[in-house]
Design an enzyme around this catalytic site. Structure first.
Site, PDB file in Angstrom:
ATOM      1  N   SER A  11       0.818  -1.213   0.000  1.00 20.87           N
ATOM      2  CA  SER A  11       0.000   0.000   0.000  1.00 20.87           C
ATOM      3  C   SER A  11       0.853   1.265   0.000  1.00 20.87           C
ATOM      4  O   SER A  11       0.578   2.219  -0.739  1.00 20.87           O
ATOM      5  CB  SER A  11      -0.954  -0.007   1.203  1.00 20.87           C
ATOM      6  N   LYS A 106      10.462   1.517   7.806  1.00 21.02           N
ATOM      7  CA  LYS A 106      10.684   1.925   9.194  1.00 21.02           C
ATOM      8  C   LYS A 106      10.957   0.694  10.045  1.00 21.02           C
ATOM      9  O   LYS A 106      10.188  -0.262  10.009  1.00 21.02           O
ATOM     10  CB  LYS A 106       9.458   2.669   9.743  1.00 21.02           C
ATOM     11  N   ALA A 141      -0.934   5.608   3.818  1.00 19.52           N
ATOM     12  CA  ALA A 141      -0.890   5.380   2.377  1.00 19.52           C
ATOM     13  C   ALA A 141      -2.185   5.811   1.691  1.00 19.52           C
ATOM     14  O   ALA A 141      -2.163   6.470   0.648  1.00 19.52           O
ATOM     15  CB  ALA A 141      -0.613   3.904   2.100  1.00 19.52           C
ATOM     16  N   LYS A 192       7.751   4.408  17.286  1.00 19.26           N
ATOM     17  CA  LYS A 192       6.336   4.823  17.340  1.00 19.26           C
ATOM     18  C   LYS A 192       5.403   3.660  17.071  1.00 19.26           C
ATOM     19  O   LYS A 192       4.279   3.612  17.578  1.00 19.26           O
ATOM     20  CB  LYS A 192       6.084   5.979  16.374  1.00 19.26           C
ATOM     21  N   ASP A 245       4.350  11.549  13.744  1.00 19.91           N
ATOM     22  CA  ASP A 245       4.090  10.169  13.331  1.00 19.91           C
ATOM     23  C   ASP A 245       3.506   9.352  14.479  1.00 19.91           C
ATOM     24  O   ASP A 245       2.654   8.486  14.285  1.00 19.91           O
ATOM     25  CB  ASP A 245       5.393   9.541  12.835  1.00 19.91           C
ATOM     26  N   THR A 249      -0.114   7.392  14.365  1.00 19.88           N
ATOM     27  CA  THR A 249      -0.149   5.939  14.470  1.00 19.88           C
ATOM     28  C   THR A 249      -0.890   5.462  15.709  1.00 19.88           C
ATOM     29  O   THR A 249      -1.455   4.367  15.712  1.00 19.88           O
ATOM     30  CB  THR A 249       1.295   5.380  14.468  1.00 19.88           C
ATOM     31  N   ARG A 256      -2.177   0.114  11.165  1.00 15.67           N
ATOM     32  CA  ARG A 256      -2.139  -1.335  11.358  1.00 15.67           C
ATOM     33  C   ARG A 256      -1.656  -1.695  12.752  1.00 15.67           C
ATOM     34  O   ARG A 256      -2.133  -2.649  13.362  1.00 15.67           O
ATOM     35  CB  ARG A 256      -1.234  -1.979  10.305  1.00 15.67           C
ATOM     36  N   ASN A 257      -0.679  -0.952  13.255  1.00 16.53           N
ATOM     37  CA  ASN A 257      -0.132  -1.268  14.575  1.00 16.53           C
ATOM     38  C   ASN A 257      -1.163  -1.031  15.675  1.00 16.53           C
ATOM     39  O   ASN A 257      -1.321  -1.859  16.571  1.00 16.53           O
ATOM     40  CB  ASN A 257       1.127  -0.433  14.817  1.00 16.53           C
ATOM     41  N   VAL A 280       2.191  -6.389   6.930  1.00 14.03           N
ATOM     42  CA  VAL A 280       2.856  -6.513   8.220  1.00 14.03           C
ATOM     43  C   VAL A 280       2.570  -5.306   9.102  1.00 14.03           C
ATOM     44  O   VAL A 280       2.542  -4.171   8.638  1.00 14.03           O
ATOM     45  CB  VAL A 280       4.382  -6.634   8.004  1.00 14.03           C
ATOM     46  N   GLU A 282       4.527  -3.439  11.568  1.00 15.84           N
ATOM     47  CA  GLU A 282       5.952  -3.404  11.894  1.00 15.84           C
ATOM     48  C   GLU A 282       6.221  -3.427  13.400  1.00 15.84           C
ATOM     49  O   GLU A 282       7.275  -3.882  13.848  1.00 15.84           O
ATOM     50  CB  GLU A 282       6.605  -2.163  11.275  1.00 15.84           C
TER      51      GLU A 282
END
Length: 334
Positions: A11, A106, A141, A192, A245, A249, A256-257, A280, A282
């Site tokens: 993405s 990252k 994204a 982060k 950031d 996040t 996603r995290n 994933v 991260e």
């Protein structure tokens, strides 16, 4: 305008490729899997990772790494942190000329405790080391692909490299600032994700805004302690690649995290969560690598330590929060 190759068709790679094509660069989007590259080419968009965003006519999809890198003035590495070394090694044998090398990944490599740009410098060697830079900051994204106003940071040890990146990526909806603090930018981008997992766990447990605010704030403290110990600049951590950031996040629904943490807090098992995801998170990998990096330089990172216990030692999410809240009392500056 430049010939730019984006290495990675997830993405984020797709969003950057579309963005660069919209500002009139000649863009090649490389997909590791040749069959997947063919599907992207036929569909005219990335229906798997970023559906609904058509490819501009000046964006081509390529399955051959050698062909993708052949004429590029800039190579943008956009892959999971666990894959960047192998990708760099593959690129080394096919890269021509002296392109600008941009890490948009990252993380910290577990085995070596190296950041993404350090891995590229290590793999690509003296011939290319001085042209490696980093692009980081609060940038989902989907929003970049939808042309939502976004601001990020371009970092390189040589300011002229950062400025090259700045001119390469900048547009009326994508503002790029420069810095030479590569360490601060990359540590902010890696840690982060760990803090975002914790914020998601807190949300999943049903805790409120107070809890999330506390995690974000103390997360900034953890990031700053590690970054400055490694030579980063404190002011970087209050900028886009640090606090900016982190806020995105830890609070955004597209994170996603945070989503993984949220599901963990709701009682789901990590293997089941991972199996259901297209890409994933991260923070799962980087919790371990960041913890080990911090320990190696004697930096205290309690949130990271507790997230490691949750992910790798099956500690109960509620107990993680209890143990963070009942640590020994300290001054806020500590």
């Amino acid at each position: 305008m430049a010939a730019v190759t984006v290495l990675g068709a997830g993405s984020w790679g797709t969003a950057l490729a579309v963005h660069l094509a919209r500002i009139n660069h000649e863009v090649t989007l490389w997909a590791r899997n040749g069959e997947f590259a063919t599907k992207l080419l036929r569909a005219g968009e990335n229906t798997f990772y970023l559906p609904g965003v058509p490819f501009p006519s000046n964006l081509r999809v390529e399955g051959s790494l050698a062909d993708a890198c052949a004429e590029a003035a800039a190579l943008v590495f956009v892959c999971p942190s666990t894959g960047i070394r192998a990708l760099g090694e593959a690129v080394r044998s096919v890269v021509r000329g002296q392109p600008t090398l941009v890490s948009a990944a990252k993380g910290v490599e577990h085995e070596t405790r190296m950041t993404m740009s350090a891995i590229l410098e290590d793999v690509l060697g003296d011939r290319h080391r001085e042209r490696v830079g980093v692009l980081s900051g609060p940038s989902f994204a989907r929003e970049v692909a939808n042309d939502v106003p976004t601001a990020v940071t371009a970092a390189a040890r040589d300011l002229s490299v950062a400025e090259t990146m700045q001119h390469l990526f900048s547009s009326p909806t994508f503002r790029v600032y420069t810095t030479t603090d590569v360490v601060g930018v990359e540590i902010g981008g890696a840690v982060k994700n760990v803090i975002a997992l914790a914020a998601g766990v807190s949300d999943g447990l049903g805790f409120g805004h107070n809890s999330r605010a506390a995690l974000i704030t103390r997360g900034v403290a953890e990031i700053a302690r590690l970054a400055t110990r490694l030579g980063g600049e404190p002011q970087t951590l209050s900028g886009l690649s640090g606090l900016g950031d982190l806020i995105l996040t830890c609070t955004g629904d597209l994170s996603r995290n945070r989503s993984v943490g949220l599901r963990l807090g709701c009682g789901e098992r990590l293997p089941d969560i991972a199996a259901s995801m297209k890409e994933v998170a991260e923070g799962v990998h980087n919790t371990r690598s960041v913890r080990d990096l911090a320990r190696s330089v004697a930096v205290e990172m309690p949130i990271t330590e507790e997230m490691y216990k949750l992910l790798y030692e099956n500690k109960a999410p509620r107990q993680v929060v209890i143990d963070l809240m009942t640590r020994g009392l300290k001054r806020e500056a500590d």
